[in-house]
Design an enzyme around this catalytic site. Structure first.
Site, short mmCIF file in Angstrom:
data_model
loop_
_atom_site.label_atom_id
_atom_site.label_comp_id
_atom_site.label_asym_id
_atom_site.label_seq_id
_atom_site.Cartn_x
_atom_site.Cartn_y
_atom_site.Cartn_z
N GLU A 132 0.69 -1.12 0.03
CA GLU A 132 -0.09 -0.08 -0.15
C GLU A 132 1.08 1.25 0.03
O GLU A 132 0.69 2.32 -0.80
CB GLU A 132 -0.76 0.08 1.16
N TYR B 30 -15.65 26.02 -1.78
CA TYR B 30 -15.52 24.55 -2.11
C TYR B 30 -14.22 23.89 -2.67
O TYR B 30 -13.57 23.28 -2.38
CB TYR B 30 -16.68 23.92 -3.14
N VAL C 158 -6.45 5.02 7.73
CA VAL C 158 -7.32 6.06 7.48
C VAL C 158 -8.09 6.68 8.36
O VAL C 158 -8.42 7.92 8.11
CB VAL C 158 -8.40 5.49 5.93
N GLU C 159 -8.20 6.16 9.70
CA GLU C 159 -8.57 7.04 10.94
C GLU C 159 -7.81 8.37 10.97
O GLU C 159 -8.30 9.37 11.22
CB GLU C 159 -8.78 6.04 11.87
N LYS D 217 -12.03 3.22 1.22
CA LYS D 217 -10.90 2.62 0.54
C LYS D 217 -11.77 1.41 -0.36
O LYS D 217 -11.93 0.49 -0.04
CB LYS D 217 -9.77 1.73 1.42
#
Length: 120
Positions: free
Chosen positions: A21, A53, A72-73, A99
């Protein structure tokens, strides 16, 4: 509270626990829900009374495509912290990171985490 949504922003990053990864990278999708008082913006039709935005997208992109994190947290928390710190009008945010292709055997659409943070 009023809300601004940015949905399915797509990025390429190198987050994860596994060496492949970090080396090969993968796609990440991010959804944001931003709590912002939009009353004045609705009356004035002036961008200064809302949140840009494009700027939100850029902050999110820099984090997701930036330094690799194991979880990812942690990426979600970094995004929330940056948005709450850089944009005065945002009072709270929900960050959801998907993911779609994690290195986990099985059949599924994606894995995801979702966090909610607000200004103290």
């Amino acid at each position: 509270m009023d809300k601004i949504y940015l949905n399915k922003m797509e990025f390429y990053g190198y987050h994860g626990l596994f060496p492949e990864e970090n080396k090969l990278g993968q796609r990440f999708y991010v959804d944001l829900i931003l709590a912002v008082d939009l009353y004045k913006a609705g009356k004035t039709d002036n961008m200064a009374d809302s949140v840009n935005y494009g700027s939100i997208f850029q902050v999110t992109k820099e984090i997701v495509e930036g330094a690799a994190r194991n979880l990812v947290e942690a990426v979600a928390d970094d995004i929330a912290e940056a948005l709450l710190g850089e944009f005065d009008k945002i009072t709270a945010c929900t960050v959801k990171i998907y993911k779609p292709d994690p290195p986990i055997p099985g059949h599924y659409q994606s894995v995801a985490v979702e966090i909610y943070r607000e200004k103290k």
